[in-house]
Design a protein around this motif. Structure first.
Motif, PDB file in Angstrom:
ATOM      1  N   THR A  83       3.402   1.731   7.882  1.00  0.00           N
ATOM      2  CA  THR A  83       2.342   2.577   8.421  1.00  0.00           C
ATOM      3  C   THR A  83       2.907   3.614   9.375  1.00  0.00           C
ATOM      4  O   THR A  83       2.496   4.784   9.364  1.00  0.00           O
ATOM      5  CB  THR A  83       1.295   1.703   9.133  1.00  0.00           C
ATOM      6  OG1 THR A  83       0.730   0.785   8.189  1.00  0.00           O
ATOM      7  CG2 THR A  83       0.181   2.552   9.721  1.00  0.00           C
ATOM      8  N   TYR A 100      -0.899  -7.212  -3.330  1.00  0.00           N
ATOM      9  CA  TYR A 100      -0.087  -7.959  -2.374  1.00  0.00           C
ATOM     10  C   TYR A 100      -0.186  -9.446  -2.680  1.00  0.00           C
ATOM     11  O   TYR A 100      -1.172  -9.925  -3.235  1.00  0.00           O
ATOM     12  CB  TYR A 100      -0.527  -7.676  -0.937  1.00  0.00           C
ATOM     13  CG  TYR A 100      -1.969  -8.050  -0.630  1.00  0.00           C
ATOM     14  CD1 TYR A 100      -2.319  -9.358  -0.309  1.00  0.00           C
ATOM     15  CD2 TYR A 100      -2.973  -7.087  -0.668  1.00  0.00           C
ATOM     16  CE1 TYR A 100      -3.635  -9.702  -0.044  1.00  0.00           C
ATOM     17  CE2 TYR A 100      -4.293  -7.421  -0.406  1.00  0.00           C
ATOM     18  CZ  TYR A 100      -4.620  -8.721  -0.089  1.00  0.00           C
ATOM     19  OH  TYR A 100      -5.932  -9.068   0.168  1.00  0.00           O
ATOM     20  N   TRP A 127       4.345  -3.992   6.750  1.00  0.00           N
ATOM     21  CA  TRP A 127       3.202  -3.075   6.726  1.00  0.00           C
ATOM     22  C   TRP A 127       3.114  -2.271   8.025  1.00  0.00           C
ATOM     23  O   TRP A 127       2.732  -1.094   8.006  1.00  0.00           O
ATOM     24  CB  TRP A 127       1.914  -3.857   6.481  1.00  0.00           C
ATOM     25  CG  TRP A 127       1.712  -4.234   5.047  1.00  0.00           C
ATOM     26  CD1 TRP A 127       2.097  -5.394   4.444  1.00  0.00           C
ATOM     27  CD2 TRP A 127       1.083  -3.456   4.024  1.00  0.00           C
ATOM     28  NE1 TRP A 127       1.743  -5.388   3.108  1.00  0.00           N
ATOM     29  CE2 TRP A 127       1.116  -4.212   2.828  1.00  0.00           C
ATOM     30  CE3 TRP A 127       0.487  -2.203   4.006  1.00  0.00           C
ATOM     31  CZ2 TRP A 127       0.573  -3.735   1.623  1.00  0.00           C
ATOM     32  CZ3 TRP A 127      -0.050  -1.725   2.809  1.00  0.00           C
ATOM     33  CH2 TRP A 127       0.002  -2.493   1.635  1.00  0.00           C
ATOM     34  N   LEU A 148       7.852   1.141   1.019  1.00  0.00           N
ATOM     35  CA  LEU A 148       6.390   1.120   1.072  1.00  0.00           C
ATOM     36  C   LEU A 148       5.859   2.305   1.873  1.00  0.00           C
ATOM     37  O   LEU A 148       4.911   2.981   1.453  1.00  0.00           O
ATOM     38  CB  LEU A 148       5.922  -0.198   1.683  1.00  0.00           C
ATOM     39  CG  LEU A 148       4.412  -0.372   1.877  1.00  0.00           C
ATOM     40  CD1 LEU A 148       3.667  -0.225   0.560  1.00  0.00           C
ATOM     41  CD2 LEU A 148       4.111  -1.724   2.522  1.00  0.00           C
ATOM     42  N   HIS A 202       5.344  -9.752   5.627  1.00  0.00           N
ATOM     43  CA  HIS A 202       4.281  -8.786   5.311  1.00  0.00           C
ATOM     44  C   HIS A 202       3.829  -8.055   6.573  1.00  0.00           C
ATOM     45  O   HIS A 202       3.692  -6.822   6.575  1.00  0.00           O
ATOM     46  CB  HIS A 202       3.080  -9.507   4.703  1.00  0.00           C
ATOM     47  CG  HIS A 202       3.044  -9.540   3.210  1.00  0.00           C
ATOM     48  ND1 HIS A 202       2.847  -8.419   2.443  1.00  0.00           N
ATOM     49  CD2 HIS A 202       3.169 -10.576   2.338  1.00  0.00           C
ATOM     50  CE1 HIS A 202       2.830  -8.758   1.156  1.00  0.00           C
ATOM     51  NE2 HIS A 202       3.045 -10.054   1.068  1.00  0.00           N
ATOM     52  N   ALA A 232      -4.685  -5.031   6.860  1.00  0.00           N
ATOM     53  CA  ALA A 232      -4.020  -3.770   6.554  1.00  0.00           C
ATOM     54  C   ALA A 232      -4.999  -2.602   6.586  1.00  0.00           C
ATOM     55  O   ALA A 232      -4.606  -1.467   6.891  1.00  0.00           O
ATOM     56  CB  ALA A 232      -3.341  -3.854   5.187  1.00  0.00           C
TER      57      ALA A 232
END
Length: 544
Positions: A351, A317, A347, A248, A343, A279
């Motif tokens: 990031t 998502y 994430w 991701l 999740h 997010a």
């Protein structure tokens, strides 16, 4: 989306990322060549360059905070039992202190009132709701957040006005803050229970710390499950392969460095509710600085306007899926599916990876204090006098010089000024509950332009995407909506009201944007319901 899910995926710990395996191969190879997965998993603070090292040293605790957070579980169980009669949970917090708990409650179907506003109508409604059964979680990492301090003062006064003694009122509060913060000292003086947050985790990475777990536990969530879900994924984070967080992050970094700087976040309808709002802050505040960044656009559904475009990466998502199960329309570029705890960790990891690809520090927020300083100055000195360019119905229009003298024309000019690389941010300093319909401006205006359109509630958005708007690419235009206050509410112990604070925050934000020569159109609703209806009608007529 069914074809996407039928393709190759990277899977670990119950979380899958579809669509990222081939598209980001070169960026991923470069990251692996730097040994990034292993270095990040071992909390190497040098990954983002020497200028970021000092901050990174004290901000990488999110990689294993889910394990340290287990120490909180006995205390949370005891607290839940002690406060069993207080079944209305109010969370007073901003940004990272409130966004994750709201996602947890929405996804797991537990009631939680989130108070992240200075709108007097919304605050008054919260104070009037089941006060005798209310426990207020006051959450602030710094311990000096003006909105949260104002909420604390308002609730404390409300409990005293209801006839409670100070000792009885104190039972209705739980404070979450960093050890040694000003709020910790205030809580001690009030006689309030304080649960310390993890000091090595920044606010936007704090989902699995006390900030996320305390309000969720009080709302009835089995928070140990979230920690288990994160732990199941954690073992993959040091690997070069079978690492969905890396997949991701490499995909986000690839998109951002090859012209697809907008990420459209959309639910696929499979049980993870509201993750996009969380997010959004994580991506915008972590990457939007030094003139670069990833612009998140939060969508309600896969077929919402703004989900596609030549510079848009669309990411869906949801919960657990098998190929072909995702409902709804849309053609997402990536699909991220799995349990909520996984999740959160994935994430956060992604990031940090994307920030490494962009060459920015994911843990600082150098531009967030400007609007706060402007607000403090305006509260002390008073708002600058200004007059509307014109008034149309229930809307006062404050437009740049030379703008059309009609509402539709002013909106159309704002959209036309976006050019080929701009975006429009709609910010509404209104009641997120009572004025909820104004959020319809985003899809209405998105239908009238090919450029990205975002929507945020003020001052909530200042703690979310505000960093991106000031520090990211200088291509944004801003539509600010404010509203008349007919029934104001004092902030106890302060020389201003909630309405005055809200107005000062809006004005301070305008000043920060104007100081960067960003286009700002302000629309003030002299009567809120009528004004919102008028704005939605005008936005619908901007399509050419």
């Amino acid at each position: 989306m069914s074809d996407l899910l039928a393709g190759p995926a990277e899977v670990a710990g119950g979380l899958s990322v579809h669509g990222a395996v081939d598209a980001s191969a070169s960026v991923r190879a470069a990251l692996v060549a730097r040994d990034l997965p292993a270095r990040l998993a071992t909390k190497d603070p040098t990954l983002w360059g020497p200028y970021a090292e000092a901050v990174a040293k004290i901000r990488l605790g999110w990689l294993d905070t889910h394990r340290r957070s287990r120490e909180l579980l006995p205390q949370l169980a005891e607290l839940v039992a002690e406060l069993a009669d207080l079944d209305h949970v109010v969370l007073a917090g901003m940004g990272g202190s409130s966004l994750a708990p709201e996602v947890i409650a929405r996804t797991l179907g537990r009631p939680l009132t989130v108070l992240d506003t200075t709108d007097p109508g919304q605050v008054r409604a919260a104070l009037a709701d089941r006060l005798e059964r209310t426990v207020v979680v006051i959450s602030s990492k710094s311990g000096s957040t003006v909105e949260t301090d104002s909420h604390r003062r308002a609730y404390w006064q409300a409990f005293l006005d209801a006839g409670l003694s100070e000792a009885e009122a104190a039972r209705h509060f739980v404070v979450v803050t960093d050890p040694g913060s000003p709020l910790e000292a205030t809580a001690d003086g009030m006689g309030v229970v304080t649960i310390p947050a993890d000091p090595e985790v920044g606010g936007r990475y704090s989902a699995l710390t006390a900030f996320g777990l305390v309000p969720a536990a009080l709302a009835g969530v089995a928070v140990a499950d979230l920690l288990d879900e994160a732990d199941a994924l954690a073992g993959s984070l040091g690997r070069d392969h079978d690492n969905p967080g890396l997949a991701l992050g490499a995909a986000l970094g690839t998109a951002a460095t090859t012209g697809r700087t907008t990420v459209a976040l959309t639910p696929d309808g499979t049980g993870v509710d509201g993750l996009g709002d969380w997010a959004e802050q994580l991506l915008a505040e972590s990457t939007g600085k030094d003139g670069v960044g990833i612009l998140p656009v939060v969508l309600d559904s896969p077929d919402a306007p703004g989900a596609t475009g030549p510079d848009v990466l669309t990411v869906s998502y949801g919960g657990a899926l098998t190929p072909g199960q995702a409902p709804g329309a849309g053609t997402a570029d990536l699909a991220v599916n799995g349990p909520l705890g996984a999740h959160f960790l994935a994430w956060e990891y992604a990031t940090a990876v994307a920030a490494a690809a962009l060459g920015v520090d994911p843990f600082d927020q150098p531009n967030v204090t400007e609007s706060k300083a402007n607000t403090a100055r305006i509260l002390a000195e008073g708002r600058p006098a200004d007059a509307p360019s014109f008034t149309e119905g229930a809307v006062e229009v404050y437009a740049p010089a030379g703008a059309p003298a009609d509402l539709v024309g002013a909106l159309r000019e704002l959209l036309d000024g976006l050019g080929d690389d701009g975006y429009l941010a709609v910010t509404a300093y209104l009641d997120r509950r009572g004025d909820a319909a104004v959020a319809g401006l985003r899809p209405a205006l998105a239908r009238a332009t090919t450029r990205p359109v975002t929507f945020g509630w003020g001052p909530r958005y200042l703690h979310s995407t505000g960093q991106y708007h000031k520090g990211g690419p200088p291509v944004g235009s801003y539509l600010q909506v404010t509203g008349a206050v007919t029934d104001d509410l004092p902030v106890p112990g302060r020389p201003y009201t909630f309405g005055e604070l809200q107005a000062a925050q809006a004005a301070g934000d305008r000043q920060a944007l104007a100081g960067r020569a960003r286009p700002v159109l302000r629309l003030h609703l002299t009567e809120r319901a009528a004004g919102v209806a008028q704005l939605l009608d005008a936005a619908g007529r901007t399509r050419t």
